[in-house]
Design a protein around this motif. Structure first.
Motif, short mmCIF file in Angstrom:
data_model
loop_
_atom_site.label_atom_id
_atom_site.label_comp_id
_atom_site.label_asym_id
_atom_site.label_seq_id
_atom_site.Cartn_x
_atom_site.Cartn_y
_atom_site.Cartn_z
N LEU A 20 -58.14 24.45 -12.40
CA LEU A 20 -58.38 25.00 -11.06
C LEU A 20 -57.95 24.00 -9.99
CD1 LEU A 20 -59.75 27.19 -9.18
CD2 LEU A 20 -61.83 25.82 -9.37
N ALA A 21 -58.34 22.74 -10.15
CA ALA A 21 -58.00 21.70 -9.18
C ALA A 21 -56.49 21.56 -9.05
CB ALA A 21 -58.63 20.37 -9.58
N ALA A 22 -55.80 21.59 -10.18
CA ALA A 22 -54.34 21.42 -10.18
C ALA A 22 -53.65 22.54 -9.39
CB ALA A 22 -53.82 21.38 -11.60
N ASP A 23 -54.26 23.73 -9.42
CA ASP A 23 -53.70 24.87 -8.67
C ASP A 23 -53.82 24.71 -7.16
OD1 ASP A 23 -53.04 26.18 -10.97
OD2 ASP A 23 -54.74 27.56 -10.95
N THR A 24 -54.66 23.77 -6.72
CA THR A 24 -54.97 23.66 -5.29
C THR A 24 -54.41 22.39 -4.63
OG1 THR A 24 -57.08 22.50 -5.61
CG2 THR A 24 -57.13 24.90 -5.74
N GLY A 25 -53.63 21.65 -5.38
CA GLY A 25 -53.05 20.42 -4.83
C GLY A 25 -53.84 19.17 -5.16
N PHE A 26 -54.91 19.31 -5.94
CA PHE A 26 -55.70 18.15 -6.37
C PHE A 26 -55.38 17.80 -7.81
CE2 PHE A 26 -58.83 19.23 -2.95
CZ PHE A 26 -58.91 17.98 -2.37
N SER A 67 -73.71 15.97 -21.50
CA SER A 67 -72.60 16.72 -20.90
C SER A 67 -73.09 18.00 -20.22
CB SER A 67 -71.53 17.05 -21.94
OG SER A 67 -70.89 15.88 -22.36
N TYR A 68 -74.24 17.88 -19.52
CA TYR A 68 -74.77 19.00 -18.74
C TYR A 68 -74.01 19.15 -17.43
CZ TYR A 68 -79.09 20.28 -21.27
OH TYR A 68 -80.00 20.76 -22.17
N PHE A 69 -73.58 18.00 -16.86
CA PHE A 69 -73.07 17.98 -15.50
C PHE A 69 -71.96 16.94 -15.41
CE2 PHE A 69 -73.08 17.41 -10.92
CZ PHE A 69 -73.45 18.66 -10.43
N SER A 70 -71.10 17.10 -14.40
CA SER A 70 -70.05 16.10 -14.18
C SER A 70 -69.89 15.80 -12.70
CB SER A 70 -68.71 16.61 -14.74
OG SER A 70 -68.24 17.72 -13.98
N VAL A 71 -69.51 14.56 -12.40
CA VAL A 71 -69.04 14.20 -11.07
C VAL A 71 -67.59 13.78 -11.26
CG1 VAL A 71 -69.32 12.67 -9.08
CG2 VAL A 71 -71.34 13.44 -10.35
N GLN A 72 -66.69 14.37 -10.44
CA GLN A 72 -65.27 14.15 -10.64
C GLN A 72 -64.61 13.66 -9.35
OE1 GLN A 72 -63.30 17.20 -12.93
NE2 GLN A 72 -65.22 18.09 -13.66
N TYR A 73 -63.65 12.75 -9.51
CA TYR A 73 -62.90 12.28 -8.35
C TYR A 73 -61.47 12.79 -8.46
CZ TYR A 73 -61.02 9.53 -4.56
OH TYR A 73 -60.41 9.16 -3.38
N CYS A 74 -61.06 13.52 -7.43
CA CYS A 74 -59.72 14.11 -7.40
C CYS A 74 -58.93 13.53 -6.23
CB CYS A 74 -59.81 15.63 -7.21
SG CYS A 74 -61.00 16.47 -8.27
N THR A 75 -57.64 13.48 -6.37
CA THR A 75 -56.79 13.01 -5.28
C THR A 75 -55.71 14.03 -4.97
OG1 THR A 75 -55.42 11.84 -6.90
CG2 THR A 75 -57.12 10.56 -5.78
N THR A 76 -55.25 14.02 -3.73
CA THR A 76 -54.12 14.86 -3.36
C THR A 76 -52.85 14.03 -3.50
OG1 THR A 76 -54.39 14.24 -1.03
CG2 THR A 76 -55.37 16.32 -1.74
N ARG A 77 -51.77 14.68 -3.78
CA ARG A 77 -50.50 13.98 -3.91
C ARG A 77 -50.03 13.52 -2.52
NH1 ARG A 77 -50.29 18.43 -7.14
NH2 ARG A 77 -49.31 19.68 -5.50
N SER A 78 -49.20 12.51 -2.51
CA SER A 78 -48.73 11.97 -1.22
C SER A 78 -47.86 12.98 -0.47
CB SER A 78 -47.96 10.67 -1.42
OG SER A 78 -46.89 10.89 -2.34
#
Length: 331
Positions: free
Chosen positions: A300-306, A317-328
């Motif tokens: 899903l993230a990849a579809d949105t530019g992240f 593995s109940y929950f996750s915290v994720q760090y995403c970046t946008t491309r330059s």
């Protein structure tokens, strides 16, 4: 319009709160559908926001304490990923419990902290408490419906990047297509080389997931029914709160926990001068809580530019915290 908070370390609140008219339109539009529905953002008036804070403390509500545990254990890695001189924009800041863990770690490094929330009094209350505890951090509160476009204030210091912060499992409140649109909006806001630190609830045992939204004490039921109370107050509605009950079910096909208000009897209710009939057992769909797999969210993230850069989870593995970046090169 801006209204001045009392603390000198907070910048004036930028007020872009949704109007009663937008609540009225959304309610009438939702009630005219075969499956009556109301967007879940309207659960969060001042009373609703305070009830949600209580939900977060419940035994059955695993997301909050699990996410807090993940953050406490990994906050230095999260701060490193965000980097120095970032402007941190929190979507749906609420009482900012988890934010404190980040601010504790990054108080010297932030260009600004921008809490965005739909409930003005709740927003000011938490912003003033944070300003008192973290006087070195410029705090720029924005009252707005963050699911629509809103204006960001100019940071008082030069910011090297803008990073969105979206804790909790709130991304799960959006159907998949709306989640995609919302993440695209965040990607546009943070811009090229921006970031997003986000809480994502994961698929697990169905009983564990449904109990989180239907606690034994009935706090979630009160939170849900508060929507009827709000419609009575703001839209001149005629709901009898005792004639509705909170209902939760797992929808396997959609991969989400659905919350409903179920009419216990055949009745007619007026909302904003319009009459609506309810059959016994008919429901108002108030909230979705979609659950993800790690691969599903990365897609899903990849579809949105992240692009998902880092994932932190708990032992179960109940929950996750994720760090995403946008491309330059992203817009």
């Amino acid at each position: 319009p801006r209204c001045m908070p009392t603390s000198t370390s907070i910048h004036p609140i930028l007020d872009q709160a949704p109007t009663t008219e937008s609540f009225r339109k959304a309610t009438l539009r939702g009630f005219r559908k075969d499956q009556k529905q109301i967007p879940s953002k309207f659960l969060y008036d001042d009373r609703g926001s305070k009830l949600f804070d209580k939900i977060c403390e419940l035994e059955e509500y695993y997301p909050t304490r699990t996410e807090i545990g993940i953050m406490r254990e990994n906050v230095s890695a999260m701060a490193e990923a965000i980097g120095p001189a970032a402007r941190l924009v929190e979507y749906g800041s609420g009482s900012s419990l988890k934010t404190r863990i980040l601010l504790e770690q990054m108080r010297e490094d932030l260009a600004a902290y921008v809490p965005v929330d739909i409930s003005k009094s709740h927003l000011l209350e938490s912003a003033e408490a944070l300003a008192e505890d973290y006087p070195a951090v410029p705090i720029q509160p924005v009252c707005a419906d963050y699911t629509t476009s809103f204006e960001l204030p100019e940071p008082p210091r030069s910011a090297r990047r803008t990073v969105g912060y979206y804790p909790g499992s709130t991304i799960g409140n959006f159907p998949r297509d709306q989640a995609r649109a919302f993440l695209e909006q965040i990607a546009h806001t943070v811009g090229p080389e921006g970031g997003l630190l986000i809480g994502v609830d994961l698929k697990k045992n169905v009983d564990v997931m449904t109990a989180a939204y239907d606690d034994a004490e009935g706090v979630t039921a009160a939170f849900s029914k508060n929507l009827l109370r709000r419609m009575n107050r703001e839209l001149d509605a005629t709901f009898d709160l005792d004639a509705f009950e909170h209902q939760v079910l797992w929808n396997e096909e959609r991969g989400c926990v659905e919350s409903h208000l179920r009419s216990t009897t055949a009745q007619s209710v007026t909302v904003a001068d319009e009459s609506f009939a309810f059959d016994a057992g008919e429901t108002i769909h108030t909230e979705d809580s979609h659950k993800y797999t790690l691969d599903g969210f990365a897609s899903l993230a990849a579809d949105t530019g992240f692009e998902v850069e880092s994932v932190w989870t708990d032992d179960r593995s109940y929950f996750s915290v994720q760090y995403c970046t946008t491309r330059s090169d992203s817009a």
